[in-house]
Design a protein around this motif. Structure first.
Motif, short mmCIF file in Angstrom:
data_model
loop_
_atom_site.label_atom_id
_atom_site.label_comp_id
_atom_site.label_asym_id
_atom_site.label_seq_id
_atom_site.Cartn_x
_atom_site.Cartn_y
_atom_site.Cartn_z
N GLU A 45 -5.49 2.89 -8.92
CA GLU A 45 -4.10 3.15 -8.56
C GLU A 45 -3.48 1.90 -8.00
N PRO A 46 -2.16 1.71 -8.21
CA PRO A 46 -1.47 0.58 -7.59
C PRO A 46 -1.17 0.90 -6.12
N LYS A 47 -0.82 -0.12 -5.34
CA LYS A 47 -0.43 0.10 -3.95
C LYS A 47 0.94 0.77 -3.86
N LEU A 48 1.76 0.62 -4.89
CA LEU A 48 3.14 1.08 -4.86
C LEU A 48 3.28 2.37 -5.66
N PRO A 49 3.23 3.53 -4.98
CA PRO A 49 3.36 4.79 -5.71
C PRO A 49 4.81 5.06 -6.11
N ALA A 50 4.99 6.02 -7.02
CA ALA A 50 6.34 6.42 -7.42
C ALA A 50 7.15 6.78 -6.19
N GLY A 51 8.42 6.40 -6.19
CA GLY A 51 9.31 6.68 -5.07
C GLY A 51 10.49 5.73 -5.06
N THR A 52 11.31 5.83 -4.03
CA THR A 52 12.49 4.99 -3.87
C THR A 52 12.29 4.12 -2.64
N CYS A 70 14.29 -2.97 -0.87
CA CYS A 70 13.70 -4.31 -0.97
C CYS A 70 14.60 -5.27 -0.21
N VAL A 71 14.01 -6.07 0.68
CA VAL A 71 14.76 -6.94 1.57
C VAL A 71 14.41 -8.40 1.30
N LEU A 72 15.45 -9.24 1.18
CA LEU A 72 15.30 -10.66 0.92
C LEU A 72 14.74 -11.37 2.14
N GLY A 73 13.82 -12.31 1.92
CA GLY A 73 13.27 -13.08 3.02
C GLY A 73 12.40 -14.22 2.51
N ASP A 74 11.94 -15.04 3.45
CA ASP A 74 11.04 -16.15 3.14
C ASP A 74 9.61 -15.69 3.36
N HIS A 75 8.75 -15.94 2.38
CA HIS A 75 7.37 -15.46 2.41
C HIS A 75 6.44 -16.56 1.95
N GLN A 106 9.93 -2.45 1.19
CA GLN A 106 9.76 -1.84 2.51
C GLN A 106 9.32 -0.38 2.39
N GLY A 107 8.60 0.10 3.40
CA GLY A 107 8.29 1.53 3.51
C GLY A 107 7.22 2.04 2.56
N VAL A 108 6.32 1.17 2.10
CA VAL A 108 5.25 1.61 1.21
C VAL A 108 4.14 2.23 2.07
N PRO A 109 3.80 3.49 1.85
CA PRO A 109 2.80 4.15 2.69
C PRO A 109 1.47 3.38 2.72
N GLY A 110 1.04 2.99 3.92
CA GLY A 110 -0.24 2.33 4.10
C GLY A 110 -0.29 0.86 3.72
N HIS A 111 0.85 0.26 3.36
CA HIS A 111 0.84 -1.14 2.93
C HIS A 111 2.08 -1.87 3.42
N LYS A 112 1.95 -3.18 3.57
CA LYS A 112 3.08 -4.04 3.88
C LYS A 112 2.89 -5.34 3.14
N GLY A 113 3.94 -6.12 3.03
CA GLY A 113 3.85 -7.42 2.38
C GLY A 113 3.83 -7.35 0.86
N ALA A 164 -3.00 -12.74 -10.25
CA ALA A 164 -1.98 -13.46 -9.49
C ALA A 164 -1.36 -12.58 -8.41
N SER A 165 -1.91 -11.38 -8.22
CA SER A 165 -1.32 -10.43 -7.29
C SER A 165 -2.41 -9.73 -6.49
N GLU A 166 -2.10 -9.46 -5.23
CA GLU A 166 -2.97 -8.64 -4.41
C GLU A 166 -2.30 -7.29 -4.16
N GLY A 167 -1.44 -6.89 -5.07
CA GLY A 167 -0.71 -5.64 -4.93
C GLY A 167 0.79 -5.81 -5.04
N CYS A 168 1.24 -7.05 -5.18
CA CYS A 168 2.67 -7.32 -5.35
C CYS A 168 3.11 -6.97 -6.77
N ILE A 169 4.41 -6.98 -6.98
CA ILE A 169 4.98 -6.72 -8.30
C ILE A 169 5.23 -8.05 -8.98
N LEU A 170 4.57 -8.27 -10.10
CA LEU A 170 4.81 -9.47 -10.90
C LEU A 170 5.88 -9.13 -11.93
#
Length: 115
Positions: free
Chosen positions: A24-31, A34-39, A52-59, A70-76
């Motif tokens: 399963e991906p870290k990002l389940p179906a839902g709404t 997304c907030v702009l920032g430096d990472h 923002q607001g992903v259950p059990g995950h951040k970043g 190229a991802s540890e759970g991010c959206i490419l």
């Protein structure tokens, strides 16, 4: 991934094994907002959007990359798919940022296409 103006992008996430139940991906179906920032990525600093607001995950970020390695759970994000990869990710990412034109946030709707 389709923007409000109808431009379509390919996307890819790294999936994780969940016991004997499969992947399963870290990002389940839902709404999500997304907030702009430096990472910071392994490849260096990036200005992008964090989901923002992903259950059990951040970043969880939206950034360029071609394979799930190229991802540890991010959206490419890319222009198209080829097998387990996405193509022209830097071009797609530049276009994605241009569409958003510096907006501080946007709403992302994730759908489970398997159901």
């Amino acid at each position: 991934m389709v923007s409000d103006n109808g431009i379509e992008f390919a996307s890819l996430e790294h999936a994780y094994k969940l016991g004997l139940e499969g992947y399963e991906p870290k990002l389940p179906a839902g709404t999500y907002t997304c907030v702009l920032g430096d990472h910071m990525l392994h490849s260096g600093p990036i200005r992008t959007y964090e989901v923002q607001g992903v259950p059990g995950h951040k970043g969880i970020l939206i950034h360029p990359g071609n394979t799930e390695d190229a991802s540890e759970g991010c959206i490419l994000i890319g222009m198209s798919r080829s097998g387990d990869s996405i193509l022209e990710s830097r071009k797609a990412f530049s276009r994605f940022l241009a569409i958003l034109n510096g907006a501080q946030e946007f709403t992302l709707v994730v759908r489970d296409e398997c159901s």
